[in-house]
Design an enzyme around this catalytic site. Sequence first.
Site, PDB file in Angstrom:
ATOM      1  N   ASP A  79       3.219 -12.338   3.590  1.00 53.16           N
ATOM      2  CA  ASP A  79       3.110 -11.577   2.348  1.00 53.16           C
ATOM      3  C   ASP A  79       1.884 -12.086   1.592  1.00 53.16           C
ATOM      4  O   ASP A  79       1.894 -13.217   1.092  1.00 53.16           O
ATOM      5  CB  ASP A  79       4.396 -11.787   1.537  1.00 53.16           C
ATOM      6  CG  ASP A  79       4.377 -11.014   0.220  1.00 53.16           C
ATOM      7  OD1 ASP A  79       3.292 -10.531  -0.181  1.00 53.16           O
ATOM      8  OD2 ASP A  79       5.447 -10.903  -0.400  1.00 53.16           O
ATOM      9  N   LYS A 139     -10.370  -2.879  -8.001  1.00 54.13           N
ATOM     10  CA  LYS A 139     -11.209  -2.197  -6.998  1.00 54.13           C
ATOM     11  C   LYS A 139     -12.684  -2.233  -7.416  1.00 54.13           C
ATOM     12  O   LYS A 139     -13.579  -2.282  -6.566  1.00 54.13           O
ATOM     13  CB  LYS A 139     -10.732  -0.757  -6.800  1.00 54.13           C
ATOM     14  CG  LYS A 139      -9.355  -0.648  -6.123  1.00 54.13           C
ATOM     15  CD  LYS A 139      -9.375  -1.138  -4.666  1.00 54.13           C
ATOM     16  CE  LYS A 139      -8.059  -0.936  -3.968  1.00 54.13           C
ATOM     17  NZ  LYS A 139      -8.054  -1.402  -2.579  1.00 54.13           N
ATOM     18  N   ASN A 191      -7.995  -3.958   4.410  1.00 55.34           N
ATOM     19  CA  ASN A 191      -7.353  -2.709   3.996  1.00 55.34           C
ATOM     20  C   ASN A 191      -6.189  -2.938   3.034  1.00 55.34           C
ATOM     21  O   ASN A 191      -5.907  -2.089   2.201  1.00 55.34           O
ATOM     22  CB  ASN A 191      -6.862  -1.974   5.249  1.00 55.34           C
ATOM     23  CG  ASN A 191      -5.905  -0.860   4.914  1.00 55.34           C
ATOM     24  OD1 ASN A 191      -6.318   0.196   4.436  1.00 55.34           O
ATOM     25  ND2 ASN A 191      -4.613  -1.088   5.121  1.00 55.34           N
ATOM     26  N   TYR A 213      -5.438  -1.882 -11.514  1.00 57.12           N
ATOM     27  CA  TYR A 213      -5.877  -1.445 -10.176  1.00 57.12           C
ATOM     28  C   TYR A 213      -7.358  -1.073 -10.223  1.00 57.12           C
ATOM     29  O   TYR A 213      -8.144  -1.467  -9.355  1.00 57.12           O
ATOM     30  CB  TYR A 213      -5.026  -0.250  -9.737  1.00 57.12           C
ATOM     31  CG  TYR A 213      -5.391   0.327  -8.384  1.00 57.12           C
ATOM     32  CD1 TYR A 213      -5.084  -0.352  -7.208  1.00 57.12           C
ATOM     33  CD2 TYR A 213      -6.032   1.566  -8.280  1.00 57.12           C
ATOM     34  CE1 TYR A 213      -5.401   0.189  -5.970  1.00 57.12           C
ATOM     35  CE2 TYR A 213      -6.355   2.110  -7.044  1.00 57.12           C
ATOM     36  CZ  TYR A 213      -6.040   1.412  -5.893  1.00 57.12           C
ATOM     37  OH  TYR A 213      -6.363   1.939  -4.666  1.00 57.12           O
ATOM     38  N   VAL A 224      -9.922  -7.583  13.172  1.00 57.34           N
ATOM     39  CA  VAL A 224      -8.763  -8.003  12.369  1.00 57.34           C
ATOM     40  C   VAL A 224      -8.528  -6.926  11.312  1.00 57.34           C
ATOM     41  O   VAL A 224      -9.461  -6.551  10.596  1.00 57.34           O
ATOM     42  CB  VAL A 224      -9.033  -9.364  11.668  1.00 57.34           C
ATOM     43  CG1 VAL A 224      -7.857  -9.748  10.769  1.00 57.34           C
ATOM     44  CG2 VAL A 224      -9.314 -10.459  12.693  1.00 57.34           C
ATOM     45  N   VAL A 228      -5.479   9.909  -0.254  1.00 59.82           N
ATOM     46  CA  VAL A 228      -5.164  10.097   1.175  1.00 59.82           C
ATOM     47  C   VAL A 228      -3.631  10.120   1.246  1.00 59.82           C
ATOM     48  O   VAL A 228      -2.981   9.371   0.511  1.00 59.82           O
ATOM     49  CB  VAL A 228      -5.701   8.904   2.002  1.00 59.82           C
ATOM     50  CG1 VAL A 228      -5.282   9.006   3.465  1.00 59.82           C
ATOM     51  CG2 VAL A 228      -7.219   8.802   1.891  1.00 59.82           C
ATOM     52  N   SER A 272      -0.126   9.015   1.997  1.00 54.17           N
ATOM     53  CA  SER A 272       0.417   7.714   2.429  1.00 54.17           C
ATOM     54  C   SER A 272       1.587   7.335   1.532  1.00 54.17           C
ATOM     55  O   SER A 272       1.853   7.997   0.527  1.00 54.17           O
ATOM     56  CB  SER A 272      -0.649   6.610   2.352  1.00 54.17           C
ATOM     57  OG  SER A 272      -0.785   6.160   1.026  1.00 54.17           O
TER      58      SER A 272
END
Length: 344
Positions: A121, A224, A148, A220, A67, A253, A255
């Site tokens: 959502d 994390k 993710n 943020y 998943v 990264v 994105s």
Amino acid sequence: MSIFETIDSCSDCKLVTLLLYLALAVGVYKTTTATLGFAALVADCFLLPAVNFAKYGAAKKAKYWAVVTGASDGIGKEYALQLAKKGLNVVLVSRTQSKLELLAADIESRYGVATQVLAFDVSTDETANYEQLSAVISTLPVTVLVNNVGQSHSIPVPFLETEEKEMRDIITINNTATLRITQVVALQIVATVAGKSVRGLILSMGSFGGLLPTPYLATYSGSKAFLQQWSAALAGELKPQGVDVELVISYLVTSAMSKIRRTSVTIPNPKTFVASVLRSAGRRNGAQERFGTTTPFWSHALMHWGIENTVGVYSKIANTLNLNMHKSIRARALKKAKRDAKKE
Ligand SMILES: NC(=O)c1ccc[n+]([C@@H]2O[C@H](COP(=O)([O-])OP(=O)(O)OC[C@H]3O[C@@H](n4cnc5c(N)ncnc54)[C@H](OP(=O)(O)O)[C@@H]3O)[C@@H](O)[C@H]2O)c1
């Protein structure tokens, strides 16, 4: 003259001599652990063979399921593609049904595995969403979960100026939804692997923003860091039940989220980044001092090890450097927004 003779001859005071021996012992201990950690990092990143995903149920004729959340774009899309390529069927979860359907068709035709899609959502945190997820996976032998999905601030912003919606969304998506999705999927993973030789794997996306307290991305950063503690605690709980749980720490990264398009030595694209995660799943790479944690991409690993073994992640120096860096990113983002507004 040996180091011991040098210390003995330094002072007649026994206390001073004792303190010098203590300093020597601490120095030897620190140097030894740093050197061993670096050797393990080199082995994990460059020398050990890639992890064989057969242990997590991957097979030519795919039987088990993974998943992946936030699966329609960026890093999540790569997780879905690369897990399918290894021989796992995939459940794709994100907001946009059309993007999920396109990806599912692509995965099925390219790798001959089965897919299921589920669009919701996660910022709404509605119980109905998790019930739907539970229904979708209830008959599937799931062995892998990739947490993710995540959100950051639209641009670096002082905490006192952060809009309430942005703050709430970050915590709901990065934390509450991750916990609730894991409760649903991990239960299925534990049931799937019980009494079998196959193992389970739960990966959650951390960040350098959570490794280092990050001014101007405070919410943020906190979200994390929360994942770090939660994931490592869960790793301890689920290990005896045959499930490997790992927090995946990443610097930038390319994105949509990072708004960076060009790769560099320190900024891989999602394909290269995810390949580094899957190649070394279960190992620590740059996160040698942390159980249940990996900093998989080689240059991120060196950065992590370097910070940890010099100034330290919680130091004033690291905090100040991070503050200045994000202040400057904010200034550039505001300038760009002004230029774009003028163009319209
Ligand atoms: N990129 C980086 O530099 C970087 C660095 C460190 C850590 N990370 C972490 O890596 C993860 C993935 O980042 P990324 O850069 O790949 O992000 P991204 O390119 O922006 O992709 C985000 C994915 O999540 C889905 N999504 C976003 N909001 C959602 C919501 N409210 N509900 C359901 N799905 C949602 C998006 O699809 P839809 O729009 O279709 O919903 C998309 O599939 C995040 O956890 C991030 O914190 C990224």
